[in-house]
Design an enzyme around this catalytic site. Structure first.
Site, short mmCIF file in Angstrom:
data_model
loop_
_atom_site.label_atom_id
_atom_site.label_comp_id
_atom_site.label_asym_id
_atom_site.label_seq_id
_atom_site.Cartn_x
_atom_site.Cartn_y
_atom_site.Cartn_z
CG HIS A 15 -1.11 11.14 7.02
ND1 HIS A 15 -1.57 10.04 7.76
CD2 HIS A 15 -1.82 10.71 5.78
CE1 HIS A 15 -2.65 9.44 7.24
NE2 HIS A 15 -2.86 9.95 5.91
CD GLU A 74 -2.35 12.80 2.04
OE1 GLU A 74 -1.83 12.05 2.41
OE2 GLU A 74 -3.57 12.30 1.49
CD GLU A 78 -5.01 7.03 5.42
OE1 GLU A 78 -5.53 8.15 5.43
OE2 GLU A 78 -3.89 6.85 4.73
CD GLU A 120 0.30 8.79 4.17
OE1 GLU A 120 0.25 7.72 5.07
OE2 GLU A 120 -0.19 8.91 3.17
CG ASN A 121 5.30 9.14 -0.44
OD1 ASN A 121 4.99 8.08 -0.17
ND2 ASN A 121 4.80 10.07 -1.31
CD GLU A 130 -0.71 4.02 2.46
OE1 GLU A 130 -1.59 3.85 3.28
OE2 GLU A 130 -0.46 5.31 2.42
N GLY A 186 -5.67 10.13 -4.13
CA GLY A 186 -5.88 11.69 -4.14
C GLY A 186 -4.36 12.38 -3.79
CB ALA A 187 -2.34 13.43 -1.96
#
Length: 881
Positions: free
Chosen positions: A308, A305, A327, A271-272, A128, A268-269
């Site tokens: 998401h 995450e 988001e 969400e795959n 992303e 930060g992270a």
């Protein structure tokens, strides 16, 4: 690294692609410098598209090895190939065909940390927003949803763990010590959600039983030996899964859910789908290495995450202009989760402080943009506080307007109708209109119009007629490219407060729509008349921060003091005291500029003592109330011609006045809060530590303060107390023997732990004063610092430029010059991180003229550099415009 092409993408130019890719098969043979990626894509032409339409695929710095269609090599004359694009000039006449593309990558050389990269011997992806095109040629856009099957091959010694999205299919051994693993994700997803991780990692395993009775295997993967630090993250994950079922009816859908923590990560992270990849800062924690703030952030980001999975993955965004659809909505969800897990009042205050610190300046400066931008040159630069935090506030306003029950019905309809789709803001608004029967077209301007609205409010009371009247006027200041603003629908929660803090009853209300304690502002001017009000009340406005607006209220100081003691709305009570503090600080700032010593009303300093000792208020709330507005907060409210040194002097003077007026009471309360129990990261324990540490900061300004802070540091049994004491010593007693000893002891103890050393860098980078530039410059040569690691850069350079107002804004401009040099150095490796650092200069026009000129010189020096990345040039040129 792509240099700036000058291309501007516009929302109105969106159109569906000519082709779809319903199935994607990826085969990776991993090698540090020569990873081979074979992509077998099932390509489908859309209905109505000409058979002669070329297929244009995105790339970014790719090395193409081979292209086949339906098993046959494509002739060179039938394609155009460059590192950044692959065009099939003569696609097959059949509506569906198979395209095989072979590319070669060098993950170990990928310092931008986008696409597939290798860091600390771990292969990792970040796709992303547009990183997948750095792996293979593809229709790399959010509305291309594909079912992915992935096979990964690697040396077992180098990468015993092979992970990708979805569910595991099979694994086994290959020749020469290699092995493989296959993964399949049955849910169509956009390319930005693809993920791969391979390396030698330890695992923390657990499971979760969903509300329908399915067992989901959970895994958190960390560097070997750090397994014990992932326990809190696992607990937060399981609580998130249960909360989403209870609050939104959302059940997890795969057989496994994995999280991987890596040390080199731009965000930060991420969400795959089924394989979240985290910056290890937001996974690893125990009482010795993490503060209470770290524990709270881990809880919130793990939840974000995970949430998401439905708001971002199962329903994704049609294009990047709709980024807030995933988001902003997911931030709202994680805020609600944290509020339920902790204190709703404390969480709300913290959210608003963050919004005002980051999003309000964005709205007021050259980088202002709507929650849904209409154009961008580099999408990475729109992962902003406006999209995330203001986007969350817009969702919260929908709930305020409709009520919790109708809001939930709208969310249920959204999940039902758009599951498996790439949706738009219009889709989102429409479900709430249908669920409520309301027209939300005016409200939708919150998504389309930039700027922070201001409400000007005055009040009158007529004792004879027993009428209380509010006059309210709304305005939205101009922003770049938007000089004319339309009127907004603003839900303004209010309360009329009478003697003893009791709510004032009224017979009827005229002049505006008032529902359940909310005035619906839709016109430029409203006159709201309340009948049957015998005594003049104090009016509490924007309760719970019902709308992200600024208020200009004609209100007596006596009313503010009354509300700070008696308002039944916890947020508004905090706001009343915070407003009193801010007004006092601005007055002190002006006194200092006029050559006078600032003075503060005793009733203000006394009120701080009353709030600190009020045991009807939870400790965390009292700690937030006692935390003075920061230097940047004060500057934002002053607005222009800012002298950061005068602002800081005013703030120090008020802290000293409060500490002096309440020294004995603060000391007794400080002693009573000493923790005699074993450490716990729960909210109540964290609140007591927060209150004790804010009291330490005040007491440190009094005689013997350095010794008190040194004792606090030495006796600390957890990182929260240790880091707080170190910050007090470094900031309040800079250069003292106590500060030097504490900094050296901290470094000696934690030199081998990069995440803890980040705190050491942050504390020193934020020490106010003209010496800060030299301190930070010298720390860039520290063995524990690396320009190639985003966490190190943010902890030192990011903290200095965003949190050290006096050091960064040194009058001679050396802070600006240092930032410009550093930004250009970081950009060579990582354009995204460099661009985010450059946003520290977004408010340069609010400074006094001398600093303004030097800040502009620094920006121009960056802009004049050749071959800037699209990321950095976009930020700098918009900041200068």
């Amino acid at each position: 690294m792509r240099t700036d092409t000058g291309q501007v993408f516009k929302l109105e130019d969106y159109r569906p692609s000519d082709y779809l890719i319903p199935e994607t098969n990826l085969d990776f043979r991993l090698s540090p410098q020569a990873t081979v990626v074979t992509a077998i894509l099932t390509v489908e032409r859309r209905e109505g598209i000409s058979k002669s339409a070329p297929l244009v695929l995105d790339g970014d710095g790719l090395t193409l090895k081979r292209v086949e269609i339906d098993g046959k090599t494509v002739r060179p004359a039938d394609l155009l190939a460059s590192p950044d694009q692959l065009t099939l000039l003569k696609p097959p006449a059949a509506r569906r065909f198979q395209l095989r593309i072979e590319t070669e990558l060098a993950p170990a050389s990928n310092e931008a940390l986008m696409g597939l990269y290798r860091s600390n011997n771990v292969y990792c992806t970040q796709c992303e927003a547009e990183g997948f095109r750095r792996i293979t040629y593809f229709l790399d856009r959010p509305d291309i949803l594909s079912v992915y099957t992935v096979r990964i091959e690697a040396s077992r010694d180098e990468a015993p763990l092979l992970l990708s999205n979805g569910n595991p299919v099979e694994n086994g051994d290959l020749a020469d010590g290699w092995h493989y693993a296959s993964w399949h994700d049955p849910f169509p997803k956009p390319s930005y959600l693809f993920a791969l991780v391979a390396g030698n990692l330890g695992q923390v395993a657990d499971s979760f039983v969903t509300m329908s009775g399915r067992k989901v295997e959970l895994g958190i993967y960390v560097e070997p030996g750090k397994d014990a630090l992932a326990g809190y993250a696992m607990d937060a994950l399981k609580r998130s899964m249960q909360w989403d079922e209870e609050a939104f009816g959302r059940e997890y859908d795969l057989d496994v859910f994995n999280i991987v923590a890596v040390s080199d990560f731009n965000m930060g992270a991420m969400e795959n789908k089924g394989l979240n990849i985290f910056n290890d800062k937001y996974v690893l924690a125990d009482q010795e290495t993490a503060t209470d703030a770290d524990f709270a952030n881990i809880e919130a980001i793990i939840a974000h995450e995970y949430f998401h999975n439905w708001t971002g993955n199962r329903i994704t965004c049609r294009d990047w202009f709709q980024l807030c659809l995933k988001e902003g909505l997911t931030v709202f969800r994680d805020h609600e989760f944290s509020a339920d897990q902790r204190s709703r009042a404390v969480k709300r205050i913290a959210e608003v402080r963050t919004l005002r610190a980051h999003q309000f300046p964005e709205d007021q400066g050259p980088l202002a943009h709507p929650v849904r931008p209409r154009r961008y040159r580099e999408i990475n630069n729109f992962y902003t506080a406006t999209v995330y935090e203001k986007g969350s506030e817009v969702v919260r306003m929908i709930r305020t307007i409709l009520g919790a029950e109708v809001f939930r019905a709208g969310m249920d309809l959204y999940f039902e109708r758009h599951d498996g789709e790439a949706a738009t803001i219009e889709d989102f608004i429409k479900v709430f209109e249908e669920a409520s029967g309301r027209d939300l077209s005016q409200f939708a301007l919150w998504y389309h119009q930039a700027g922070t609205p201001n409400l000007t409010v005055s009040s009158t009371h007529n004792p004879a007629a027993q009428e209380f009247t509010l006059e309210i006027e709304q305005s939205v200041p101009p922003t770049p490219s938007e000089s004319r603003k339309r009127l907004m629908h603003i839900p303004l929660a209010f309360g009329l407060i009478g003697a003893g803090g009791k709510p004032v009853e009224y017979d009827r209300v005229e002049g505006a729509s008032v529902e359940g304690g909310v005035i619906h502002i839709r016109k430029r001017r409203h006159m709201v008349r309340f009948s049957g009000v015998a005594e003049r009340p104090a009016v509490s406005l924007n309760r719970g921060f019902s709308a992200p607006v600024t208020l200009s209220v004609e209100q007596k100081a006596a009313d503010q003091f009354f509300l700070a003691r008696h308002d039944s709305d916890a947020f508004s009570r905090w706001q009343a005291f915070n407003t009193l503090l801010t007004d006092a600080l601005i007055a002190a700032f002006r006194q200092i500029l006029g050559g006078k010593q600032p003075d503060f009303a005793p009733r203000l300093t006394d009120l701080a003592g009353v709030i600190a000792s009020d045991e009807t208020l939870e400790p965390a709330y009292r700690a937030l109330a006692l935390a003075l507005p920061g230097d940047a907060d004060i500057a934002r409210d002053i607005g222009k011609n800012i002298d950061p040194d005068a602002v800081h002097t005013a703030r120090h003077a008020l802290a000293l006045a409060i500490g002096t007026a309440n020294g004995e009471a603060f000391s007794g309360l400080y002693d009573s809060l000493a923790d005699k129990n074993a450490f716990s990261p729960d909210a109540a324990s964290a609140g007591r530590r927060a209150l004790r540490n804010i009291l330490l900061d005040y007491l440190s300004l009094l005689p013997g303060g350095a010794a008190l802070a040194a004792g606090h540091f030495q006796s600390a049994t957890n990182m929260t107390d240790r880091a707080a004491a170190l910050a007090v010593l470094a900031h309040r007693h800079h250069g003292s023997s106590e500060a030097k000893k504490a900094l050296a002891a901290f470094e000696k103890t934690y030199a081998s732990d990069p995440l803890v050393m980040d705190k050491w860098f942050q504390i020193q980078a934020s020490v106010p004063g003209p010496q800060a530039v030299d301190t930070v410059r010298s720390l860039t040569a520290h063995p524990g610092f690396s320009m190639g690691n985003p966490n190190r850069v943010r902890s030192l350079i990011g903290t200095f430029s965003s949190a050290n107002q006096t050091g960064f804004h040194r009058p001679d401009g050396e802070g600006y010059r240092f930032l410009a040099q550093t930004v250009l150095e970081v950009e060579k490796r990582n354009p995204q991180v460099a661009a985010r650092l450059a946003t520290a200069l977004r408010s340069w026009r609010s400074l006094e003229p001398g600093r303004q000129a030097k800040a502009r010189e620094a920006l121009v020096s960056i802009a004049n550099t050749e071959n800037l990345s699209a990321d950095l040039r976009d930020i700098v040129e918009r900041t200068l415009a």
